[in-house]
Write a protein that holds these residues in place. Structure first.
Motif, PDB file in Angstrom:
ATOM      1  N   VAL A  25       0.846  -1.198   0.000  1.00  0.00           N
ATOM      2  CA  VAL A  25       0.000   0.000   0.000  1.00  0.00           C
ATOM      3  C   VAL A  25       0.882   1.249   0.000  1.00  0.00           C
ATOM      4  O   VAL A  25       0.652   2.185  -0.792  1.00  0.00           O
ATOM      5  CB  VAL A  25      -0.925  -0.010   1.245  1.00  0.00           C
ATOM      6  CG1 VAL A  25      -1.667   1.328   1.376  1.00  0.00           C
ATOM      7  CG2 VAL A  25      -1.910  -1.158   1.160  1.00  0.00           C
ATOM      8  N   ASP A  26       1.872   1.228   0.843  1.00  0.00           N
ATOM      9  CA  ASP A  26       2.738   2.406   0.936  1.00  0.00           C
ATOM     10  C   ASP A  26       3.419   2.717  -0.390  1.00  0.00           C
ATOM     11  O   ASP A  26       3.596   3.873  -0.758  1.00  0.00           O
ATOM     12  CB  ASP A  26       3.814   2.177   2.017  1.00  0.00           C
ATOM     13  CG  ASP A  26       3.210   2.245   3.409  1.00  0.00           C
ATOM     14  OD1 ASP A  26       2.142   2.891   3.552  1.00  0.00           O
ATOM     15  OD2 ASP A  26       3.768   1.628   4.348  1.00  0.00           O
ATOM     16  N   GLU A  27       3.776   1.687  -1.133  1.00  0.00           N
ATOM     17  CA  GLU A  27       4.559   1.895  -2.349  1.00  0.00           C
ATOM     18  C   GLU A  27       3.690   2.196  -3.576  1.00  0.00           C
ATOM     19  O   GLU A  27       4.212   2.709  -4.569  1.00  0.00           O
ATOM     20  CB  GLU A  27       5.414   0.650  -2.620  1.00  0.00           C
ATOM     21  CG  GLU A  27       6.548   0.479  -1.603  1.00  0.00           C
ATOM     22  CD  GLU A  27       7.504  -0.625  -2.009  1.00  0.00           C
ATOM     23  OE1 GLU A  27       7.416  -1.082  -3.169  1.00  0.00           O
ATOM     24  OE2 GLU A  27       8.323  -1.027  -1.171  1.00  0.00           O
ATOM     25  N   THR A  28       2.436   1.909  -3.501  1.00  0.00           N
ATOM     26  CA  THR A  28       1.621   2.018  -4.731  1.00  0.00           C
ATOM     27  C   THR A  28       0.444   2.971  -4.623  1.00  0.00           C
ATOM     28  O   THR A  28      -0.103   3.371  -5.650  1.00  0.00           O
ATOM     29  CB  THR A  28       1.056   0.633  -5.121  1.00  0.00           C
ATOM     30  OG1 THR A  28       0.313   0.113  -4.020  1.00  0.00           O
ATOM     31  CG2 THR A  28       2.168  -0.314  -5.499  1.00  0.00           C
ATOM     32  N   TYR A  29      -0.006   3.316  -3.426  1.00  0.00           N
ATOM     33  CA  TYR A  29      -1.300   4.006  -3.353  1.00  0.00           C
ATOM     34  C   TYR A  29      -1.255   5.400  -3.953  1.00  0.00           C
ATOM     35  O   TYR A  29      -2.258   5.887  -4.481  1.00  0.00           O
ATOM     36  CB  TYR A  29      -1.802   4.039  -1.901  1.00  0.00           C
ATOM     37  CG  TYR A  29      -1.353   5.194  -1.062  1.00  0.00           C
ATOM     38  CD1 TYR A  29      -0.117   5.189  -0.407  1.00  0.00           C
ATOM     39  CD2 TYR A  29      -2.166   6.323  -0.899  1.00  0.00           C
ATOM     40  CE1 TYR A  29       0.276   6.245   0.378  1.00  0.00           C
ATOM     41  CE2 TYR A  29      -1.777   7.384  -0.119  1.00  0.00           C
ATOM     42  CZ  TYR A  29      -0.555   7.336   0.518  1.00  0.00           C
ATOM     43  OH  TYR A  29      -0.147   8.396   1.289  1.00  0.00           O
ATOM     44  N   ARG A  30      -0.102   6.058  -3.922  1.00  0.00           N
ATOM     45  CA  ARG A  30      -0.012   7.384  -4.534  1.00  0.00           C
ATOM     46  C   ARG A  30      -0.212   7.309  -6.046  1.00  0.00           C
ATOM     47  O   ARG A  30      -0.900   8.147  -6.634  1.00  0.00           O
ATOM     48  CB  ARG A  30       1.368   8.003  -4.227  1.00  0.00           C
ATOM     49  CG  ARG A  30       1.518   8.433  -2.803  1.00  0.00           C
ATOM     50  CD  ARG A  30       2.934   8.975  -2.545  1.00  0.00           C
ATOM     51  NE  ARG A  30       3.103   9.280  -1.127  1.00  0.00           N
ATOM     52  CZ  ARG A  30       2.748  10.415  -0.565  1.00  0.00           C
ATOM     53  NH1 ARG A  30       2.218  11.391  -1.285  1.00  0.00           N
ATOM     54  NH2 ARG A  30       2.942  10.632   0.729  1.00  0.00           N
ATOM     55  N   GLY A  42      -9.811  15.279 -11.715  1.00  0.00           N
ATOM     56  CA  GLY A  42      -9.345  16.119 -10.618  1.00  0.00           C
ATOM     57  C   GLY A  42     -10.214  16.031  -9.377  1.00  0.00           C
ATOM     58  O   GLY A  42      -9.999  16.780  -8.420  1.00  0.00           O
ATOM     59  N   ASP A  43     -11.137  15.162  -9.337  1.00  0.00           N
ATOM     60  CA  ASP A  43     -11.987  15.029  -8.150  1.00  0.00           C
ATOM     61  C   ASP A  43     -11.239  14.172  -7.121  1.00  0.00           C
ATOM     62  O   ASP A  43     -11.243  12.939  -7.184  1.00  0.00           O
ATOM     63  CB  ASP A  43     -13.307  14.372  -8.532  1.00  0.00           C
ATOM     64  CG  ASP A  43     -14.323  14.394  -7.392  1.00  0.00           C
ATOM     65  OD1 ASP A  43     -13.900  14.604  -6.237  1.00  0.00           O
ATOM     66  OD2 ASP A  43     -15.511  14.183  -7.672  1.00  0.00           O
ATOM     67  N   THR A  44     -10.614  14.819  -6.173  1.00  0.00           N
ATOM     68  CA  THR A  44      -9.738  14.105  -5.234  1.00  0.00           C
ATOM     69  C   THR A  44     -10.535  13.223  -4.267  1.00  0.00           C
ATOM     70  O   THR A  44     -10.079  12.140  -3.901  1.00  0.00           O
ATOM     71  CB  THR A  44      -8.888  15.094  -4.418  1.00  0.00           C
ATOM     72  OG1 THR A  44      -9.763  16.062  -3.825  1.00  0.00           O
ATOM     73  CG2 THR A  44      -7.873  15.789  -5.300  1.00  0.00           C
ATOM     74  N   GLU A  45     -11.700  13.710  -3.875  1.00  0.00           N
ATOM     75  CA  GLU A  45     -12.498  12.888  -2.939  1.00  0.00           C
ATOM     76  C   GLU A  45     -12.947  11.585  -3.594  1.00  0.00           C
ATOM     77  O   GLU A  45     -12.839  10.501  -3.016  1.00  0.00           O
ATOM     78  CB  GLU A  45     -13.708  13.679  -2.464  1.00  0.00           C
ATOM     79  CG  GLU A  45     -13.360  14.765  -1.469  1.00  0.00           C
ATOM     80  CD  GLU A  45     -14.613  15.409  -0.895  1.00  0.00           C
ATOM     81  OE1 GLU A  45     -15.694  14.824  -1.046  1.00  0.00           O
ATOM     82  OE2 GLU A  45     -14.491  16.486  -0.314  1.00  0.00           O
ATOM     83  N   ALA A  46     -13.438  11.748  -4.817  1.00  0.00           N
ATOM     84  CA  ALA A  46     -13.853  10.537  -5.538  1.00  0.00           C
ATOM     85  C   ALA A  46     -12.653   9.645  -5.789  1.00  0.00           C
ATOM     86  O   ALA A  46     -12.743   8.414  -5.666  1.00  0.00           O
ATOM     87  CB  ALA A  46     -14.515  10.926  -6.855  1.00  0.00           C
ATOM     88  N   ALA A  47     -11.548  10.257  -6.120  1.00  0.00           N
ATOM     89  CA  ALA A  47     -10.345   9.467  -6.388  1.00  0.00           C
ATOM     90  C   ALA A  47      -9.910   8.723  -5.126  1.00  0.00           C
ATOM     91  O   ALA A  47      -9.493   7.556  -5.200  1.00  0.00           O
ATOM     92  CB  ALA A  47      -9.232  10.377  -6.883  1.00  0.00           C
TER      93      ALA A  47
ATOM     94  N   GLU B  20      -1.967  16.129  -3.639  1.00  0.00           N
ATOM     95  CA  GLU B  20      -1.548  15.114  -2.660  1.00  0.00           C
ATOM     96  C   GLU B  20      -2.769  14.306  -2.203  1.00  0.00           C
ATOM     97  O   GLU B  20      -3.860  14.875  -2.040  1.00  0.00           O
ATOM     98  CB  GLU B  20      -0.930  15.795  -1.438  1.00  0.00           C
ATOM     99  CG  GLU B  20       0.527  16.182  -1.627  1.00  0.00           C
ATOM    100  CD  GLU B  20       1.414  14.954  -1.741  1.00  0.00           C
ATOM    101  OE1 GLU B  20       1.295  14.060  -0.876  1.00  0.00           O
ATOM    102  OE2 GLU B  20       2.195  14.886  -2.713  1.00  0.00           O
ATOM    103  N   PRO B  21      -2.584  13.034  -2.025  1.00  0.00           N
ATOM    104  CA  PRO B  21      -3.724  12.242  -1.537  1.00  0.00           C
ATOM    105  C   PRO B  21      -4.067  12.615  -0.097  1.00  0.00           C
ATOM    106  O   PRO B  21      -3.214  13.155   0.620  1.00  0.00           O
ATOM    107  CB  PRO B  21      -3.212  10.815  -1.619  1.00  0.00           C
ATOM    108  CG  PRO B  21      -1.739  10.916  -1.638  1.00  0.00           C
ATOM    109  CD  PRO B  21      -1.385  12.211  -2.264  1.00  0.00           C
TER     110      PRO B  21
END
Lengths: 183, 437
Positions: A25-30, A42-47, B20-21
């Protein structure tokens, strides 16, 4: 992620190592989140929600992962499918209606150029989503998932040349779509 | 704005600013890592929101059961509709119900052979059944003795074992045996009369007589087929061959066709119950059987109709079948007697076969292919064929006549064969007159 690291990580996951899952998770979630932000325009919440859902599905399908592609490619495919499912469910992505949009004050009136740029980006996103499936996945994986051509070819089980042809064809279509919108 | 270039498109695709997430995104994702990664099962309940609704196994069983019930119901409904549409089926079901009821009360009443021809059938079925009936037709003595046997297969088939079956059977056997004795007397008288008539026929047919002569000969009482003006018992009349024989044969036919009741109704009222006094064993059970069927039909359709219209129609069909059966035979017979060809529409093979009422013996075993009944049926077939085409060669008629006479001699002047011989002779006269013209 390095191939050696990925192999060790998969072996640890297969043995049920929870720490290996947290490392994944740490290596891929970004990267997953970034691709979903592009897909959602660009919808960060949905993303963020879609990223969470992507990992839920990933844990569920992890035992059936055949290692035909890299973990990141596999995760992008899950994220991509999750996004497509989400836009078929209008609950998750509700468009802002006109009255609501008028009521929101623009914090920076001088950013007209930025708005126009965002408008173009949105039209481009819609054009990508409007492409037929092989082209849509290929171009989104290449530019929004930041996957290598060869990696996409492995995922799609075709040659790299075929992926390049798809990219060329998809770019041509997008160009036409943006030009028509401009008229 | 002009169309962007490929490079511009690619730069637009990559120029998206990535924020940023959320800070807690990684923690949220990690919190949903399942305890058992290899099985892919999750902890928590959030996943259920995204799971598609699964079909439970019991739901599949419910669907399957519903389908089975629907199909079964449809089949049952179709079967019921078939039964209601054909009175034969209705009558049959009614008889089954009546037999079940009668076996509890009075066992002997159910010990009756009910011919399938009693039911109303369509033409094709009727013809098939009638031909089978003719071929299976035994002499009256044989049938009576069969009915008298308590261990008869038909008796076993029809009787339902009740509490008093043994005693009841004994009563039936006694009654039938008593009838058998009187029947033997009738048969002996009939044999004597048949022999006498055969002698007369042989003399009369030495040289082919003219149609007029034959007409006179046909008007003699012996082979008469028309409605009998008077019926008398053998004991009352010293020479009972014609009425007694006709009555016996009529009884015999009525046993399988139900036409007897129709003929009885057509007879004048001064010839009433002498049939009853002959104490012939077979007829009485026939009426009893018909009564049972009548009642059974009423019970069967009690819920489905207000009155007895359907049962009435079933019985009317049976009566109609009886009258129709005699129709073709009578029409052909009268036409030939008048020296003309019968109308094509009047020629119906099954009715003609039944109208002859052949009572000759059946084959004693299945290996015996040419029993008198079979040969008679073949002769009638050939005769009907000639009638239909209204044409025959002399040799064909002679051949048919010779075989018919041989059969008549073999059977000691069996009336049906005698009748057949007369018909052939009349056809021969018709052909001759046509050739002369």
């Amino acid at each position: 992620m390095e191939p050696t690291n990925e192999r060790h990580l998969l072996e640890a996951l297969a043995s049920g190592d929870r720490r290996a899952a947290e490392r994944l998770v740490d290596e891929t979630y970004r990267q997953v989140f970034a691709s979903l932000v592009r897909l959602t325009g660009g919808d960060t919440e949905a993303a963020a929600d879609l990223t969470q859902e992507t990992y839920r599905k990933a844990w569920k399908s992890l035992p059936s992962f055949r290692r035909r592609s890299q973990l990141t490619t596999w995760l992008y495919r899950i994220a991509y499918n999750t996004f497509l499912n989400s836009i078929r469910r209008p609950v998750l992505l509700q468009p802002i209606d006109e009255q609501q949009a008028v009521a929101i004050e623009d914090p920076d009136p001088d950013q007209a150029a930025k708005l126009q740029q965002r408008d173009v980006a949105e039209r481009l996103r819609r054009a990508v989503i409007g492409l037929p499936e092989p082209l849509r996945f290929t171009i989104s994986a290449r530019f929004w998932g930041e996957l290598a051509v060869e990696e996409i070819a492995r995922q799609e089980q075709v040659t790299g040349a075929a992926i390049r042809k798809r990219l060329k064809l998809a770019t041509s279509r997008l160009r036409e779509a943006l030009g028509e919108d401009a008229i | 704005m002009t169309q962007p270039t490929d490079r511009e498109v690619k730069s637009l695709l990559t120029e998206v600013e990535i924020p940023e997430p959320p800070a807690d995104l990684a923690a949220r994702i990690k919190s949903e890592i399942p305890a058992d990664l290899s099985s892919g099962r999750f902890e928590g309940t959030d996943l259920e929101v995204f799971d598609a609704p699964r079909r439970s196994p019991s739901r599949g069983w419910l669907i399957a059961a519903s389908l089975v019930v629907a199909v079964g119901g449809g089949l049952i409904a179709l079967r019921q509709m078939d039964q209601f549409q054909t009175p034969a089926g209705a009558l049959e079901s009614g008889v089954v119900a009546s037999e079940a009821a009668a076996s509890d009360a009075v066992a002997p009443e159910s010990v009756q052979y009910r011919s399938p021809v009693d039911q109303s059938l369509d033409d094709a079925e009727l013809e098939t059944v009638l031909v089978e009936e003719i071929q299976l037709n035994e002499p009256l003595e044989t049938r009576s003795s069969m009915e008298a046997k308590p261990d008869d297969s038909r008796l076993q088939e029809k009787s339902t074992p009740g509490p008093d079956v043994t005693s009841a059977d004994k009563v039936v056997v006694d009654e039938v045996t008593a009838g058998q004795a009187e029947l033997d007397e009738v048969s002996a008288d009939r044999d004597r009369s048949d022999r006498t008539r055969v002698d007369q026929k042989t003399v009369a047919s030495q040289d082919l007589p003219s149609p007029a002569t034959r007409k006179v000969e046909r008007s003699e009482p012996a082979p008469s087929r028309g409605p009998q003006p008077k019926l008398e018992t053998p004991s009352e009349q010293p020479q009972p061959e014609a009425p007694g024989e006709q009555q016996t044969r009529a009884r015999q036919r009525a046993d399988s066709t139900g036409a007897f009741e129709k003929r009885q109704a057509a007879q004048p009222p001064q010839a009433p119950a002498t049939v009853e006094s002959t104490a012939v064993a077979a007829p009485a059970p026939v009426r009893e059987s018909a009564r049972l069927e009548d009642g059974a039909a009423d019970r069967s359709f009690a819920g489905a109709r207000a009155g007895s219209a359907l049962a009435g129609s079933a019985l009317a069909d049976s009566a109609l079948a009886g009258s129709v059966l005699a129709g073709s035979y009578q029409q052909v017979r009268s036409a030939l007697s008048e020296g003309r060809w019968p109308a094509p529409e009047a020629i119906r093979r099954a009715e003609i076969v039944l109208g002859f009422g052949f009572g000759g013996p059946e084959a004693e075993s299945k290996q015996e292919s040419a029993s008198p009944a079979d040969r008679f049926t073949i002769l009638v077939d050939e005769l009907v064929e000639i009638l239909e085409r209204r044409q025959a060669t002399e040799s064909e008629l002679e051949h048919l006549l010779r075989r018919s006479r041989a059969l008549a001699t073999e059977l000691d002047g069996q009336p049906a064969v005698e009748e057949l011989v007369v018909w052939i002779e009349q056809i021969g006269a018709l052909v001759e007159s046509a050739e002369e013209r």
